[in-house]
Enzyme design. Structure first.
Site, PDB file in Angstrom:
ATOM      1  N   TYR A 176      48.928 100.307   7.749  1.00  0.00           N
ATOM      2  CA  TYR A 176      48.909 100.625   8.647  1.00  0.00           C
ATOM      3  C   TYR A 176      48.905  98.987   9.437  1.00  0.00           C
ATOM      4  O   TYR A 176      47.994  97.973   8.779  1.00  0.00           O
ATOM      5  CB  TYR A 176      47.024 100.510   8.401  1.00  0.00           C
TER       6      TYR A 176
ATOM      7  N   GLY B 275      39.783 113.686  17.025  1.00  0.00           N
ATOM      8  CA  GLY B 275      39.439 113.628  18.032  1.00  0.00           C
ATOM      9  C   GLY B 275      39.652 114.701  19.466  1.00  0.00           C
ATOM     10  O   GLY B 275      38.624 115.299  20.153  1.00  0.00           O
TER      11      GLY B 275
ATOM     12  N   GLY C  54      37.344 116.076  24.480  1.00  0.00           N
ATOM     13  CA  GLY C  54      37.349 115.736  25.298  1.00  0.00           C
ATOM     14  C   GLY C  54      38.690 114.621  25.154  1.00  0.00           C
ATOM     15  O   GLY C  54      39.207 113.857  25.959  1.00  0.00           O
TER      16      GLY C  54
END
Length: 329
Positions: free
Chosen positions: A57, A208, A213
């Site tokens: 990462y 998400g 959204g």
């Protein structure tokens, strides 16, 4: 907060914090290290124990950020990181399970995290070019040397789980699990429950999408390579979002909280690690522990349509967490 033990000396809270997005991922241009560190501190205050990162990462910058955030608070955290994926000069990823790489990767993670021992060290992907027994043996040696406390693995098949567990106890596995990615309930999750192995579930809110959204992804957003985030798939999966919202309204919760509560309901050894870099979302996610889904709620969520764009297992194993191909060395 209730605990989920993963070995005799190590316990996880019932929900953890995925740290990947703090240094990239969905919207890398909005990175804010200061707020991310505040999120880690607030998570500790709320009783979150598990903090999940990986050397890939960033690469490397995510471990460095988490190390800074936990300075002076190390004794309150369970640090989980991963090895076995390496970046190439063009940004492509490849797998490396050679014992010499595992050892060097661990030393690098210890240095970047600023710790003497890693609580949970996970093999990010199985390297088909290296016998799994050799890779796992190198990781077990790190436990014997006191550099690692417990071992985990990500994206392994059930036969691979059984193999490594027979060689050295497997403390935890990590896979994506959500209403948008329910596949692992068929085999891996039952195996974990039967063998007393924790199931660490990343992306429990469907990256998400289940919040309602997300209508599209922009340039630089790593979800753009995920087949569930094409324009057609996003539109086709809207009934899933609406179903989650309907249950959320009925139980007095947010869609994100319902998504996390559904993951928690899959077993007492399942630990969701929703990722966030904002305080508001962190507090919303942790509050999912107080959401109670009844049998009718769970039946309704389980009856939602099969997600469009979901990856088959063979492709999932050979890609990173966003559907990008992971090559061989």
């Amino acid at each position: 907060m209730r605990k989920t033990p993963i070995d005799a000396n190590l316990e996880l809270g019932r929900t953890g914090l995925g740290c990947m997005s703090m240094t990239g991922g969905y919207a890398p241009a909005t990175r804010d290290d200061r707020e991310s560190i505040q999120v880690v501190h607030r998570a500790l205050d709320l009783g979150v124990a598990l903090f999940d990162t990986a050397d890939i990462y960033g690469p490397f910058s995510n471990e460095q950020l988490l190390g800074r955030a936990l300075r002076g608070r190390r004794d309150r955290a369970v640090i989980a990181t991963k090895c076995g994926l390496v970046p190439g000069p063009d940004g492509a990823l490849s797998r490396d399970g050679r014992p010499e790489h595992i050892r060097a990767a661990c030393e690098g993670s210890l240095r970047r995290l600023g710790v003497d021992v890693i609580d949970l060290y996970q093999l990010h992907r199985v390297d088909p070019a290296v016998p799994l027994e050799e890779t796992w043996g190198a990781m077990a040696d790190l436990v014997a040397e006191g550099k690692v406390r417990a071992l985990g693995i990500s994206h392994a098949t059930v036969p691979e789980l059984a193999l490594v567990h027979s060689l050295f106890p497997l403390a935890a596995v990590q896979y994506e699990l959500s209403i948008l990615a329910p596949q692992l309930r068929a085999d891996v999750l039952p195996w974990c429950q039967a063998n007393g192995v924790a199931f660490v579930a990343f992306a429990p809110i469907g990256r998400g999408y289940l919040t309602g959204g997300v209508d599209g992804v922009g340039v630089g957003d790593s979800r753009s390579s995920d087949p569930r985030f094409t324009a057609d798939a996003l539109a086709a999966n809207r009934p899933i979002v609406e179903g989650v919202r309907s249950v959320a309204e009925r139980v007095g919760a947010t869609p994100a909280q319902v998504a996390i509560a559904w993951v928690l309901a899959q077993g007492d050894r399942v630990v969701p690690i929703p990722g966030t870099r904002t305080l508001r979302r962190l507090e919303e996610n942790v509050a999912a522990l107080d959401v109670r889904l009844g049998p009718e709620d769970l039946r309704e969520l389980d009856a939602l349509p099969v997600p469009t764009g979901r990856m088959q297992w063979d492709r999932w194993r050979s890609t990173d967490n966003f559907g990008r191909r992971v090559g061989a060395r």
